[in-house]
Design a protein around this motif. Sequence first.
Motif, short mmCIF file in Angstrom:
data_model
loop_
_atom_site.label_atom_id
_atom_site.label_comp_id
_atom_site.label_asym_id
_atom_site.label_seq_id
_atom_site.Cartn_x
_atom_site.Cartn_y
_atom_site.Cartn_z
N UNK A 114 -41.64 4.19 -2.16
CA UNK A 114 -40.00 4.08 -2.18
C UNK A 114 -39.63 3.14 -1.18
N UNK A 115 -40.52 2.59 -0.11
CA UNK A 115 -40.07 1.48 0.68
C UNK A 115 -40.57 0.14 0.13
N UNK A 116 -40.02 -0.66 0.05
CA UNK A 116 -40.28 -2.09 -0.19
C UNK A 116 -41.08 -2.71 0.60
N UNK A 117 -42.11 -3.55 0.36
CA UNK A 117 -43.13 -4.25 1.49
C UNK A 117 -42.43 -5.19 2.26
N UNK A 118 -41.41 -4.73 3.23
CA UNK A 118 -40.66 -5.87 3.68
C UNK A 118 -41.52 -6.42 5.26
N UNK A 119 -42.12 -5.60 5.83
CA UNK A 119 -42.67 -5.89 6.98
C UNK A 119 -44.25 -5.24 7.21
N UNK A 120 -45.04 -5.99 7.98
CA UNK A 120 -46.48 -5.56 8.12
C UNK A 120 -46.44 -4.13 8.59
N UNK A 121 -45.63 -3.69 9.73
CA UNK A 121 -45.54 -2.50 10.42
C UNK A 121 -45.06 -1.41 9.43
N UNK A 122 -44.37 -1.45 8.69
CA UNK A 122 -44.27 -0.22 7.67
C UNK A 122 -45.57 0.14 6.85
N UNK A 123 -46.36 -1.00 6.38
CA UNK A 123 -47.54 -0.79 5.92
C UNK A 123 -48.66 -0.25 6.79
N UNK A 124 -48.59 -0.85 7.86
CA UNK A 124 -49.62 -0.18 8.60
C UNK A 124 -49.46 1.21 9.36
N UNK A 125 -48.14 1.63 9.47
CA UNK A 125 -48.04 3.06 10.03
C UNK A 125 -47.75 3.97 9.04
#
Length: 215
Positions: A114-125
């Motif tokens: 549900x979260x678009x891949x906008x930043x590296x940190x959202x993917x990392x965390x």
Amino acid sequence: MTSETRLREEICSWAASMFERGLTGGASGNISVRTEDGGLLVTPTGSSFGRLDPARLSRFDTDGRLVSGDKPTKEMPLHSAFYETRRSAGAVVHLHSTHAVALSMLPETDPDNMLPPLTAYSIMRLGKVKLLPFFVPGDPGMGEAVRGLGGRRSAVVLANHGPVVAAKDLEAAVYAMEELEETAKLALILRGAGAIGLTPQQISAVVTKFEVDWE
């Protein structure tokens, strides 16, 4: 100060911080943390994150029995499901944060991520964040829905309700929750603006470098 006393104070401190910053209001939201002996400390039902008492937190033993404190949050099935399916989980945080809830209600939101891949940190965390359907608060079906994921997701959002994050400890869970809410906020701000997110190659590079579960 014993380790449990310190843990009780940390729960109340982190909860107050999230409340003061408007991440969850009223008597909403709940936290659980694994204790050194394998039990759990849990925020009580109907309690405000802004006014928690360390001595009144719900204390569970290793067999899942309430041994002291106030009556626990009604969302215990949700917390239990994360601990049962993710061995690495040391804490679970559930909020009713505004932007994550808003994003859960948009018809174009991808339920599998549900979260678009906008930043590296959202993917990392967070890895991929699963959007689960609506459940009446306290419904044991929430826990069954989490179990159905087989431990593959550390974060979910309950539609029209709020996000839930599991992590190795309370600090990591709070940081991941904050990242989820900020990314949801970015997604709403940028909606329809043609924003340039991360490319598949960039996502792959982040996933590989930080060993993110991206299934």
